[in-house]
Design an enzyme around this catalytic site. Structure first.
Site, PDB file in Angstrom:
ATOM      1  N   SER A   1      -3.182   1.833  10.730  1.00 47.62           N
ATOM      2  CA  SER A   1      -2.378   2.013   9.535  1.00 47.62           C
ATOM      3  C   SER A   1      -3.254   2.401   8.349  1.00 47.62           C
ATOM      4  CB  SER A   1      -1.606   0.730   9.237  1.00 47.62           C
ATOM      5  OG  SER A   1      -0.647   0.942   8.228  1.00 47.62           O
ATOM      6  N   HIS A   2      -2.617   2.562   7.178  1.00 46.20           N
ATOM      7  CA  HIS A   2      -3.320   2.985   5.972  1.00 46.20           C
ATOM      8  C   HIS A   2      -2.849   2.127   4.815  1.00 46.20           C
ATOM      9  CE1 HIS A   2      -4.862   5.470   2.716  1.00 46.20           C
ATOM     10  NE2 HIS A   2      -5.455   6.264   3.581  1.00 46.20           N
ATOM     11  N   SER A   3      -3.809   1.666   4.004  1.00 43.00           N
ATOM     12  CA  SER A   3      -3.454   0.734   2.937  1.00 43.00           C
ATOM     13  C   SER A   3      -2.570   1.351   1.862  1.00 43.00           C
ATOM     14  CB  SER A   3      -4.734   0.184   2.289  1.00 43.00           C
ATOM     15  OG  SER A   3      -5.502   1.243   1.725  1.00 43.00           O
TER      16      SER A   3
END
Length: 395
Positions: free
Chosen positions: A226-228
Site C-alpha cells: 500500500s501507499h501512505s
C-alpha cells in the site's frame, strides 16, 4: 558507430557488488575495464554460488566485458604492475576497506600528485571520517542504518529489500560521477577525486520519507504494497490470484469504478470521492474494490484495467519476468560468454539509437593476466612462475 566511452580505460580494484556494478556500466558504454583481483580466489562474488553453469550469479551479472588481472598486491612487484596500468588509465576506482588503498600506495592524493588528470573514485560504506568510518558495510547493514528497512515490509514485520539496494545505489552514483568527471576533464584537462558512500547514497534514496519525518514529525509507516498518501494503491484479489491497482487521482477513481468495476455508485460516495477521503477511509475503500475485483480472473481484470487506462499490474514471479513478453518483444536479451558456457544477459536499460551496448564476456579469474603483464612491461613468465600473478586456463 562509436560507443560513448570508446578509448577510456578504467583500472578497478573491486569486489562484491557496488564497485563492480559501476565499472560494468562503464564497460557496457565501451570503456576498457581492467579488474584487479586477488590471486587466491579473486573477487568474493565469484564464490557466492555457482548456479550459472558453474559461475556465480552475482559475478555474471556484474562483470561482463572486463579484463581480469590476478596479481598479488601484497608484493611490491604486484603493486608495481597496477601502478604501471594506472599510469596509462583515465579512471582508477576502488572499494577496498577504509585505508587499504592508501596502505597499498593507491590513495587518491598520491595518485593525483603523480597523475593530475586521473579520475580517482573511492567507494566505501560510510565515507571517510565520522564514527562509523571503519565499520563493516554489507548491503543489509547499510539498509538498516539508512532507515530503508524501517519503512520496508508490513506493519508487523520490517524487511530488507529483495535486491542489494544500497550496493546498487552507490554503484550507480559512482558511474554517474565518473561520467561527470570525464566530461569536465575533456573540457578543462582537470582530473578529479570522488568519494561515494553506500550509506549516503541510500539515505538520498529515502527521499520523501526523510521529509515526512522532518516536517510532519511522524515516522513513515510500513505499508506493505500500500501507499501512505494514495488510495486505492494495493494488491486486490481475483478469482484466481491478485492484481495490483494504483489510482493516483480522482478522475482515475471514477474510471476504475464506472468503466472497470461496474460500480458507478462508488464514484460520488463522499467517503471515496477524493483521494484525501479515500485515504481516510482506506479500509472501506479497499473492501469495496476487493468485493468487485474478486469476480474476475486476473487476466480478465488486467485486460479491463488496461483498456480503461487504469494503472495496474499482475504480480509476476521471477520466472515469469525471465520470459516477460515485453522483454522478448523488444529484443532485450543477448548472449555473452562465461568461463564455462554462454548465458543470456539483458541489454542495459539506456538504449542508444545509433549503437548497441558493448556486452563482452565474463572473465575467468586471471584470464587476461599474461597479456596485461606484458602490456605493463614486466617479466610476465617470471611473475607467473613466482606466483605473484595467476593466469587462468580457460576451457
Amino acid at each position: 558507430m562509436t560507443r560513448p566511452l570508446d578509448g577510456v580505460t578504467v583500472v578497478s580494484i573491486e569486489q562484491a557488488v557496488a564497485a563492480p556494478l559501476a565499472t560494468r556500466n562503464l564497460a557496457d558504454l565501451g570503456a576498457r575495464v581492467i579488474k584487479v583481483e586477488r590471486v587466491d580466489g579473486g573477487d568474493f562474488a565469484r564464490a557466492y554460488d555457482h548456479v550459472v553453469h558453474g559461475t556465480g550469479a552475482h559475478f555474471v551479472w556484474l562483470n561482463r566485458g572486463k579484463e581480469s588481472l590476478a596479481v598479488d598486491l601484497k608484493t611490491p612487484e604486484g603493486r608495481d604492475v597496477v601502478r604501471r596500468l594506472v599510469a596509462q588509465a583515465d579512471v582508477f576506482l576502488q572499494n577496498l576497506a577504509p585505508g587499504a588503498a592508501e596502505r597499498l600506495g593507491f590513495g587518491a592524493e598520491a595518485l593525483r600528485a603523480e597523475h593530475p588528470e586521473l579520475v580517482v573514485v573511492n567507494l566505501s560504506g560510510f565515507g571517510a571520517g565520522g564514527p562509523m568510518e571503519h565499520r563493516k558495510a554489507y548491503d543489509m547493514l547499510i539498509q538498516a542504518e539508512a532507515g530503508l528497512i524501517a519503512i520496508t515490509g508490513t506493519s508487523e514485520t520490517p524487511v530488507k529489500t529483495g535486491i542489494p539496494t544500497s550496493d546498487i545505489a552507490s554503484g550507480m552514483y559512482c558511474a554517474q560521477a565518473v561520467l561527470a568527471a570525464l566530461l569536465r576533464r575533456w573540457r578543462t584537462g582537470e582530473g578529479a577525486t570522488v568519494e561515494v558512500s553506500m550509506f549516503e547514497a541510500t539515505v538520498e534514496w529515502m527521499g520523501y520519507a526523510l521529509y515526512t519525518r522532518m516536517y510532519a514529525g511522524t515516522e513513515p509507516a510500513r505499508m506493505g504494497l500500500s501507499h501512505s498518501s494514495i488510495a486505492p494503491y494495493d494488491a486486490f484479489p481475483t478469482s484466481d490470484g491478485q492484481v495490483l491497482i494504483g489510482v493516483q487521482n480522482d478522475s482515475g477513481w471514477r474510471t476504475l469504478v464506472t468503466s472497470v468495476l461496474d460500480a458507478p455508485e462508488l464514484a460520488d460516495d463522499p467517503r471515496f470521492a477524493t483521494n484525501v477521503a479515500r485515504v481516510a477511509h482506506r479500509a472501506d475503500c479497499d473492501a469495496a474494490i476487493a468485493t468487485r475485483t474478486a469476480r474476475h480472473t486476473s487476466a480478465e481484470l488486467d485486460e479491463r484495467l488496461a483498456a480503461a487506462g487504469v494503472p495496474a499490474a499482475q504480480l509476476k514471479d521471477v520466472g515469469q519476468v525471465v520470459d516477460h513478453p515485453q522483454l522478448r518483444a523488444r529484443g532485450r536479451w543477448r548472449k555473452i560468454g562465461t568461463e564455462f558456457a554462454a548465458v543470456d544477459a539483458l541489454l542495459p536499460p539506456a538504449t542508444f539509437a545509433d549503437v548497441e551496448a558493448e556486452m563482452g564476456d565474463v572473465p575467468a579469474l586471471g584470464q587476461h593476466t599474461h597479456a596485461l603483464l606484458v602490456e605493463s612491461g614486466v617479466a610476465a613468465e617470471d611473475f607467473l612462475a613466482r606466483g605473484i600473478a595467476v593466469q587462468a586456463r580457460v576451457p
